[in-house]
Design a protein around this motif. Structure first.
Motif, PDB file in Angstrom:
ATOM      1  N   TYR A  75       0.940  -1.176  -0.041  1.00  0.00           N
ATOM      2  CA  TYR A  75      -0.059  -0.108   0.035  1.00  0.00           C
ATOM      3  C   TYR A  75       0.804   1.336  -0.094  1.00  0.00           C
ATOM      4  O   TYR A  75       1.960   1.193   0.570  1.00  0.00           O
ATOM      5  N   GLY A  98      -5.210   1.496  -2.904  1.00  0.00           N
ATOM      6  CA  GLY A  98      -6.215   0.398  -2.943  1.00  0.00           C
ATOM      7  C   GLY A  98      -5.312  -0.843  -2.496  1.00  0.00           C
ATOM      8  O   GLY A  98      -5.787  -2.015  -2.399  1.00  0.00           O
ATOM      9  N   GLN A 150      -9.589  -1.236   8.198  1.00  0.00           N
ATOM     10  CA  GLN A 150      -9.411  -2.220   7.265  1.00  0.00           C
ATOM     11  C   GLN A 150     -10.531  -3.145   7.238  1.00  0.00           C
ATOM     12  O   GLN A 150     -10.537  -4.118   7.784  1.00  0.00           O
ATOM     13  N   LYS A 178     -10.254  -5.665   2.201  1.00  0.00           N
ATOM     14  CA  LYS A 178     -10.440  -4.368   1.307  1.00  0.00           C
ATOM     15  C   LYS A 178      -8.885  -3.540   1.968  1.00  0.00           C
ATOM     16  O   LYS A 178      -8.024  -4.034   2.679  1.00  0.00           O
ATOM     17  N   GLY A 179      -8.998  -2.238   1.514  1.00  0.00           N
ATOM     18  CA  GLY A 179      -7.869  -1.472   1.958  1.00  0.00           C
ATOM     19  C   GLY A 179      -7.938  -0.717   3.195  1.00  0.00           C
ATOM     20  O   GLY A 179      -8.673  -0.816   4.072  1.00  0.00           O
ATOM     21  N   GLU A 220      -7.742   2.901   5.899  1.00  0.00           N
ATOM     22  CA  GLU A 220      -8.640   3.903   5.999  1.00  0.00           C
ATOM     23  C   GLU A 220      -8.259   4.396   7.116  1.00  0.00           C
ATOM     24  O   GLU A 220      -8.405   3.816   8.431  1.00  0.00           O
ATOM     25  N   ALA A 268     -14.686  -4.109  10.295  1.00  0.00           N
ATOM     26  CA  ALA A 268     -13.302  -3.960   9.853  1.00  0.00           C
ATOM     27  C   ALA A 268     -12.367  -4.607  11.124  1.00  0.00           C
ATOM     28  O   ALA A 268     -12.836  -4.602  12.257  1.00  0.00           O
TER      29      ALA A 268
END
Lengths: 109, 126
Positions: free
Chosen positions: A87, A102, B41, B45-46, B48, B93
């Motif tokens: 990332y 992403g 997370q 997913k990614g 935040e 998450a």
């Protein structure tokens, strides 16, 4: 908000080969960019900050480059332990928001 | 070596409030050199960024979550905490706490995160 776009989403590489990962910012973030590695089930690990400075203990095969809106993470010779998700994160927009890309998954070819 | 450990409930009901605590060991939270941050997370997913806090109590939040987020710090316990209100399934998450590098000159700026806690999975479900 600054949007960070990473490409490709998945990169298939053979051990010993070079891997090149891209991160693009929707507007300039100068050199205020970090890279992290996350292995399955593990916590993210800082690899690079300031776009090109390796964090403590990170092997020299990891290198970062770029500034402005285009950044690259290069792994010169992939080892088995390098297969993971990577990332990027910009911190130029402080204190409005930090944003992550992403991710790029590096998998064994 | 600095270590961070998240603690809190693994299951929370929709519309309720999530409360998490991060305990820091191997170093003091009362330092002028770092902020203390929360990142989440969603499964598969990614990442935040949620928000960050200074030992003095100064806070910085992701604008997209600002209306629902509160962070606090307890220097006597070497802990900092996160509260997230009005939960929905989208808040499910892994929640991480992390130390955030900062620079104070010419202006205070939060930068990268290192190290991170191991994370705690929070599921929002009835």
């Amino acid at each position: 908000e600054i949007v960070m776009t990473q490409s490709p989403a998945t990169l298939s590489v053979s051990p010993g080969e070079r891997a090149t990962l891209s991160c693009r910012a929707s507007q300039s973030v100068s050199s205020n960019l970090a890279w992290y590695q996350q292995k399955p089930g593990q916590t993210p690990r800082l690899l690079i900050y300031g776009a090109s400075t390796r964090a403590t203990g990170i092997p020299a095969r990891f290198s970062g480059s770029g500034s402005g809106t285009e950044f690259t993470l290069t792994i010169s010779s992939l080892q088995s332990e390098d297969f993971a998700v990577y990332y990027c994160q910009q911190y130029n927009n402080w204190p409005r928001a930090l944003t992550f890309g992403g991710g790029t998954k590096v998998e064994i070819k | 070596q600095l270590q961070l450990q998240e603690s809190g409930p693994g299951l929370v009901k929709p519309s309720e409030t999530l409360s998490l605590t991060c305990t820091v060991s191997g170093g003091s939270i009362r330092t002028s050199s770092y902020y203390w941050g929360w990142i989440r997370q969603p499964p598969g997913k990614g990442l935040e960024w949620i928000g960050s806090i200074y030992y003095s109590g100064s806070t910085f939040y992701n604008p997209s979550l600002k209306s629902r987020v509160t962070t606090s710090v307890d220097t006597s316990k070497n802990q900092f905490s996160l509260k997230l209100t009005s939960l929905t399934a989208a808040d499910t998450a892994v929640y991480y706490c992390a130390r955030q590098d900062i620079v104070l000159i010419p202006a205070a700026m939060g930068r990268w995160f290192d190290p991170w806690g191991q994370g705690t999975l929070v599921t929002v479900s009835s």
